[in-house]
Motif scaffolding. Structure first.
Motif, PDB file in Angstrom:
ATOM      1  N   SER A 131      49.646  61.488 -16.018  1.00  0.00           N
ATOM      2  CA  SER A 131      48.932  62.611 -16.602  1.00  0.00           C
ATOM      3  C   SER A 131      48.896  63.813 -15.660  1.00  0.00           C
ATOM      4  CB  SER A 131      47.511  62.187 -16.915  1.00  0.00           C
ATOM      5  OG  SER A 131      46.876  61.752 -15.729  1.00  0.00           O
ATOM      6  N   ASP A 145      44.810  60.930 -24.844  1.00  0.00           N
ATOM      7  CA  ASP A 145      45.760  59.826 -24.660  1.00  0.00           C
ATOM      8  C   ASP A 145      45.704  59.237 -23.260  1.00  0.00           C
ATOM      9  OD1 ASP A 145      46.732  61.962 -23.331  1.00  0.00           O
ATOM     10  OD2 ASP A 145      48.799  61.762 -24.058  1.00  0.00           O
ATOM     11  N   VAL A 196      44.271  52.831 -23.828  1.00  0.00           N
ATOM     12  CA  VAL A 196      45.603  53.238 -24.304  1.00  0.00           C
ATOM     13  C   VAL A 196      46.497  51.997 -24.500  1.00  0.00           C
ATOM     14  CG1 VAL A 196      47.706  54.487 -23.690  1.00  0.00           C
ATOM     15  CG2 VAL A 196      45.462  55.586 -23.391  1.00  0.00           C
ATOM     16  N   PRO A 197      46.554  51.086 -23.531  1.00  0.00           N
ATOM     17  CA  PRO A 197      47.349  49.870 -23.757  1.00  0.00           C
ATOM     18  C   PRO A 197      46.744  49.035 -24.886  1.00  0.00           C
ATOM     19  CG  PRO A 197      46.926  50.200 -21.414  1.00  0.00           C
ATOM     20  CD  PRO A 197      46.034  51.158 -22.162  1.00  0.00           C
ATOM     21  N   VAL A 254      47.462  57.280 -17.318  1.00  0.00           N
ATOM     22  CA  VAL A 254      48.243  56.472 -18.250  1.00  0.00           C
ATOM     23  C   VAL A 254      49.696  56.468 -17.806  1.00  0.00           C
ATOM     24  CG1 VAL A 254      48.862  58.333 -19.850  1.00  0.00           C
ATOM     25  CG2 VAL A 254      48.510  56.014 -20.728  1.00  0.00           C
ATOM     26  N   TYR A 255      50.409  55.409 -18.162  1.00  0.00           N
ATOM     27  CA  TYR A 255      51.855  55.323 -17.934  1.00  0.00           C
ATOM     28  C   TYR A 255      52.457  54.680 -19.176  1.00  0.00           C
ATOM     29  CZ  TYR A 255      56.335  53.732 -16.027  1.00  0.00           C
ATOM     30  OH  TYR A 255      57.674  53.499 -15.814  1.00  0.00           O
ATOM     31  N   HIS A 256      53.526  55.276 -19.674  1.00  0.00           N
ATOM     32  CA  HIS A 256      54.180  54.710 -20.839  1.00  0.00           C
ATOM     33  C   HIS A 256      55.534  54.138 -20.476  1.00  0.00           C
ATOM     34  CE1 HIS A 256      51.201  55.895 -23.766  1.00  0.00           C
ATOM     35  NE2 HIS A 256      51.122  57.083 -23.182  1.00  0.00           N
ATOM     36  N   ASP A 314      58.685  51.302 -21.818  1.00  0.00           N
ATOM     37  CA  ASP A 314      59.447  51.131 -23.060  1.00  0.00           C
ATOM     38  C   ASP A 314      58.795  50.018 -23.881  1.00  0.00           C
ATOM     39  OD1 ASP A 314      61.272  51.152 -25.059  1.00  0.00           O
ATOM     40  OD2 ASP A 314      62.916  50.291 -23.888  1.00  0.00           O
ATOM     41  N   TRP A 319      55.597  49.287 -23.781  1.00  0.00           N
ATOM     42  CA  TRP A 319      54.380  48.808 -23.110  1.00  0.00           C
ATOM     43  C   TRP A 319      53.759  49.972 -22.350  1.00  0.00           C
ATOM     44  CZ3 TRP A 319      54.042  48.759 -17.664  1.00  0.00           C
ATOM     45  CH2 TRP A 319      55.251  49.079 -17.002  1.00  0.00           C
ATOM     46  N   SER A 320      52.559  49.802 -21.892  1.00  0.00           N
ATOM     47  CA  SER A 320      51.877  50.919 -21.230  1.00  0.00           C
ATOM     48  C   SER A 320      50.836  50.424 -20.239  1.00  0.00           C
ATOM     49  CB  SER A 320      51.209  51.834 -22.271  1.00  0.00           C
ATOM     50  OG  SER A 320      50.246  51.093 -22.992  1.00  0.00           O
ATOM     51  N   THR A 332      46.846  46.936 -18.786  1.00  0.00           N
ATOM     52  CA  THR A 332      48.224  47.024 -19.282  1.00  0.00           C
ATOM     53  C   THR A 332      48.400  46.025 -20.421  1.00  0.00           C
ATOM     54  OG1 THR A 332      50.577  46.866 -18.768  1.00  0.00           O
ATOM     55  CG2 THR A 332      49.115  45.375 -17.564  1.00  0.00           C
ATOM     56  N   SER A 355      51.501  43.850 -25.947  1.00  0.00           N
ATOM     57  CA  SER A 355      52.745  44.514 -26.358  1.00  0.00           C
ATOM     58  C   SER A 355      53.859  43.509 -26.596  1.00  0.00           C
ATOM     59  CB  SER A 355      53.194  45.501 -25.274  1.00  0.00           C
ATOM     60  OG  SER A 355      53.659  44.787 -24.124  1.00  0.00           O
TER      61      SER A 355
END
Lengths: 405, 405
Positions: free
Chosen positions: B3, B20, B25-26, B176-178, B180, B182-183, B207, B252
């Protein structure tokens, strides 16, 4: 006796008006002060102390900082048990000036030696002030000449020298000890960058005792500093210029008992040390931290120092806030053995934490006075030590955010 | 991506308005926040995060302070690679409360377990606030019941939880980290008593990655903290309550590559870490100190930390004063190998000291901006490290002299 009553540090600021303090109280010492023009303020900024003999015995302690100022390096190189004079300038530390700094320290000593008729290696050189500006040598050398012409054995000359070594000190710092037919005098400066690691700041001690050897001078100084200057920790910052110098003239003709001499030097060091604490930058509280119940005295000192350097603790002291949790949080990071569930704390004799738990009334202990005594017990042994520090005030931030600009 | 743009830390304070960010978020996480009445301010003061599964993998890091808070001891005792929920209160650290503190931490976990239908050992407990006051358990237990009833997977619920763990924080901290499919989400708090020694303050990372084992979670966290949270040193004070907790739900269904996962956790830790620095108590300058030319990376970090903890240096930064002599005086006390005559310093890329001597123009370097990058070269090797700190301002003193009273 010493000039300051340790139970009432306020008396330590009253010595300016006292005529019987300072480095010219012992027989066989002359001093002088001049305004060489190094300080923009126009206040006096150079001092000279000459040992008029018959002896020229000396002992010295220096900063343990790896980055040393040129005058420290010069004086260390000639620290062979004899100094006939020490020249001091304030307003410029002559630190971090490379080869030019070394050249300037040497030139200063040479000019003093020429004026006094001794060897350059018999002259100790000390500087204090801003780091990183080259000394204005025209002013310094002219100042040396004027100093040499003004040397005087009067008490007033010693008092003037004590004022000439001040930087942001608000008061000059002097002390005296009277033995039977002999005496000790002292002056010091230091208000910030004050966390000695052997010796601290600039302190000059004179005595007219006749010492049989420089070993006796060294022994007295080396045994006094670990429990006096080394136990002051105002801001955790150790100067590049710290020097403590003891000079003995032998002019009294009296050789004191070594035990008494050691105790007297210790007393004078403690006296000057308490004056340094009382005038530390931005001080509003004089805080002593005594740690007991440690495995060893060294462990106790380490723990006391960790508390004394903790900014959160120091801010609480500034706010007269008996927030003892900060003492626990701070001491818990000391790399020494402790019983984490068995730590006790008192403020000014009132228990505030017993066995790591709050004591009744802990939040209402009155810390509004100028002196706060913190006692901490780690619950694992008999080791004990005291460190002296101050609070962290707005003034400390103000003074130190506007120092060089 | 994270972010916050590390080149412009100002963006890190804007995350409150972003929908977001944060721990929900996960997939597979619910959160809630309530006002239990622990804080006198009447602001929200309890948060709950539940891992809704299918996995309940967790890893945690704790303070290295020998004096630990009761919730730290409770969570450490149950840190077996699995946590289903974490309950947090702000406004009271539940530290130094003796056996009562341990009893209260356990009772809190038991009430959460009862409400969520899991074992008390599956509940992590964290507290933050004043040390030494007993928890108001009637309020805490009622708060737990309300939290359990309010659990929600919405982003807003995570945002509310991030606000409920604040103490003197001015802004909440989320990241946050997105990946492929998953987050990672995270929230943290911390503004003072911030000198991690493994992990710092309270940070919660979630996560939805499906991790094959808790070893992978532990590995990612253990490799991320030494170069993120451990390199923040605001005031040298290490809290009794520091905890970093990573929880993985597996919701996820994606198992990321370990290398990517480690890098992602590192990035999120750095993101939260920079937000902690930017909101440190009284901060007016964000200061990064990079030491190079050291014998080892560890030596470089030690030296950088010594500079970052030096109050005189920090005051100079507050005053936008390029007083580089204080960097030299500070680093000279670092217990590491250096070339005392070969140290170089730059401020914001401008050389101010070369080979331990002032560089031309050093006194006029403009440090008026909010970010100051200090680079120091010790001249003896290839070791390199960065520590993040802040200046020492009037506000720091104000905040910390009025904390408990």
């Amino acid at each position: 006796m010493t000039s300051a009553d340790k139970n009432n540090p306020d008396t330590s600021t009253a010595q300016n008006s006292s005529a019987d303090l300072g480095v010219t109280v012992p027989k066989g010492f002359s001093a002088a002060a001049v305004t060489a023009g190094i300080k923009p303020s126009g206040k006096s900024d150079m001092a000279l102390i000459r040992n008029d003999g018959p002896d020229a015995i000396a002992a010295a302690m220096f900063t343990r900082n790896q980055v040393t100022a040129a005058p420290v390096r010069y004086t260390q190189a000639h620290n062979d048990g004899t100094f006939r004079a020490v020249v001091v300038n304030s307003g410029n530390a002559n630190a971090c000036n490379g080869a030019q700094g070394d050249k300037d320290a040497k030139a200063t000593a040479e000019r003093v030696a020429e004026a006094l008729g001794c060897q350059p290696g018999d002259v100790a050189v000390c500087s204090t002030g801003l780091i990183g500006d080259v000394l204005p040598m025209d002013k310094v050398l002219a100042g040396v000449d004027e100093l040499a012409g003004n040397l005087d054995q009067s008490i007033a000359a010693g008092n003037a020298a004590a004022r000439a070594i001040m930087t942001t000190d608000l008061v000059s710092k002097e002390a005296v000890y009277h033995g039977d037919g002999w005496s000790i005098g002292a002056m010091g400066k230091g208000v910030g960058m004050m966390a000695p690691s052997l010796a601290t700041m600039l302190v000059f001690i004179t005595t007219d005792a006749h010492l049989p050897s420089s070993a006796m001078a060294h022994q007295a100084l080396a045994s006094a500093t670990p429990t006096t200057f080394d136990c002051i920790d105002i801001d955790g910052a150790t100067s590049t210029n710290d020097t403590v110098l003891l000079m003995a003239s032998g002019a009294s003709g009296v050789t004191p008992d070594a035990e008494e001499f050691n105790a007297a030097i210790h007393q004078v060091c403690l006296d000057i040390g308490m004056q340094l604490q009382a005038d530390a930058e931005g001080v509003t509280k004089r805080v002593s931290i005594t740690v007991g119940g440690a495995e060893t005295d060294e462990a106790a000192q380490t723990a006391a120092r960790v508390i004394g350097r903790d900014n959160l603790f120091k801010c609480a002291m500034f706010g007269s806030d008996p927030n003892w949790g900060r003492v626990l949080a701070a001491v818990g990071m000391a790399p020494v053995k402790m019983n984490p569930a068995g730590i006790s704390v008192s403020f000014n004799g009132h228990p505030v934490c017993i066995n790591s738990t709050g004591a009744p009334g802990a939040r209402t202990v009155d810390l509004s006075g100028a002196d706060i005594a913190v006692e901490v017990d780690l619950g694992v042994g008999e080791g004990r030590a005291t460190v002296w520090t101050t609070d962290l005030s707005y003034s400390y931030v103000e003074i130190n955010s506007e120092y060089s600009t």
